[in-house]
Design an enzyme around this catalytic site. Structure first.
Site, PDB file in Angstrom:
ATOM      1  N   LYS A  76       0.804  -1.113  -0.109  1.00 40.92           N
ATOM      2  CA  LYS A  76       0.070   0.284  -0.189  1.00 40.92           C
ATOM      3  C   LYS A  76       0.682   1.361  -0.249  1.00 40.92           C
ATOM      4  O   LYS A  76       1.343   1.499   0.508  1.00 40.92           O
ATOM      5  CB  LYS A  76      -0.999  -0.164   1.166  1.00 40.92           C
ATOM      6  CG  LYS A  76      -1.629  -1.229   1.153  1.00 40.92           C
ATOM      7  CD  LYS A  76      -2.635  -1.546   2.539  1.00 40.92           C
ATOM      8  CE  LYS A  76      -3.670  -2.821   3.048  1.00 40.92           C
ATOM      9  NZ  LYS A  76      -2.477  -3.668   3.576  1.00 40.92           N
ATOM     10  N   HIS A 107      -3.414   3.453   0.971  1.00 41.65           N
ATOM     11  CA  HIS A 107      -3.632   3.100   2.100  1.00 41.65           C
ATOM     12  C   HIS A 107      -5.514   3.819   2.735  1.00 41.65           C
ATOM     13  O   HIS A 107      -6.213   3.506   3.527  1.00 41.65           O
ATOM     14  CB  HIS A 107      -2.597   3.396   2.733  1.00 41.65           C
ATOM     15  CG  HIS A 107      -2.544   2.332   3.771  1.00 41.65           C
ATOM     16  ND1 HIS A 107      -1.073   1.771   4.489  1.00 41.65           N
ATOM     17  CD2 HIS A 107      -3.791   2.005   4.833  1.00 41.65           C
ATOM     18  CE1 HIS A 107      -1.442   1.076   5.409  1.00 41.65           C
ATOM     19  NE2 HIS A 107      -2.829   1.161   5.446  1.00 41.65           N
TER      20      HIS A 107
END
Length: 241
Positions: A76, A107
């Site tokens: 992420k 994220h």
């Protein structure tokens, strides 16, 4: 069992999350997980252990324990790297010792002040509130993510971001298994995390039963809009308001 993504790639419906996994335990846990049948591993720059995970993946591939095409590796992009997506992705790839990512997630859909690629800091302003970079739109972030796909660095991109004991007795499964099965039946990829071998096995053993429609609805009604990971506590803003 897998979910077919919009681009045709298949994503294993059960994965292993490495958040807060102790670095000295990662090697044995991941190798054992692969031997148990796990093929999907959920990582993130912010977890701070991509390099350790990369060492294990490299060992597993080198030894022939698993083939790269059989693995599904997710990591992420952190908030402070929205303006440096190519560099951040390459940094993760280097640490993970991979040539490409199966899935690269944003994220959190929020850009913050850059603090250096891979540092994953959450810089606060003078007022103590998260220092948001308003010059970077989500559209800009998404286009940069699309460029990663075009470059062949990433296959798929996306934005990321309590159970009753009687159900456990009814299905002869643990509460955790009930929760995982509920997620699977909602066609959601589940990412359990554990540092215990017996729990790794338990979390993977959720494909031999099915919750009834009534029990699925019962669990849904238990929603209390509660999160155990609440950014508002350390960023000063109610991100999910």
């Amino acid at each position: 069992m897998a979910i077919t993504l919009n681009n045709g790639f298949k994503m294993p419906i059960i994965g292993l999350g490495v958040w807060r996994m102790e670095k000295n335990l990662i090697r044995d846990l991941l190798l054992n997980a692969i031997k148990l049948g796990y093929r999907h591993f959920d990582c993130a720059a912010d977890y701070g252990n991509e390099a350790e995970v990369g060492e294990v993946l490299s060992e597993a591939l080198r030894s022939g324990l698993v083939k790269r095409e059989d693995l599904f590796i997710t990591t992420k992009l952190w908030n402070s790297d929205h303006g440096h997506i190519l560099e951040a992705c390459k940094d993760s790839l280097k640490k993970l010792k991979l040539e490409y990512l199966d899935l690269y997630l944003v994220h959190f859909p929020i850009a913050t002040r850059h603090t250096g690629v891979g540092t994953t800091d959450s810089a606060l302003g003078e007022d103590g509130v998260l220092d948001i970079d308003t010059t970077i739109s989500l559209e800009t972030t998404w286009h940069a993510m699309e460029d990663l796909v075009s470059k062949g660095l990433v296959r798929s991109i996306e934005f990321s971001c309590l159970l009753r004991q009687d159900l456990s007795k009814k299905y002869d499964k643990s509460p955790a298994q009930i929760a995982l099965r509920w997620g699977i039946q909602r066609n959601t990829v589940v990412i359990p995390k554990s540092s215990r071998m017996e729990r790794l096995k338990e979390n993977f053993d959720v494909l031999d039963f099915e919750l009834s429609d009534e029990d699925m609805d019962l669990i849904k009604k238990m929603d209390r809009r509660y999160r155990t990971n609440t950014p508002a506590k350390f960023w000063g803003i109610d991100f999910y308001a």
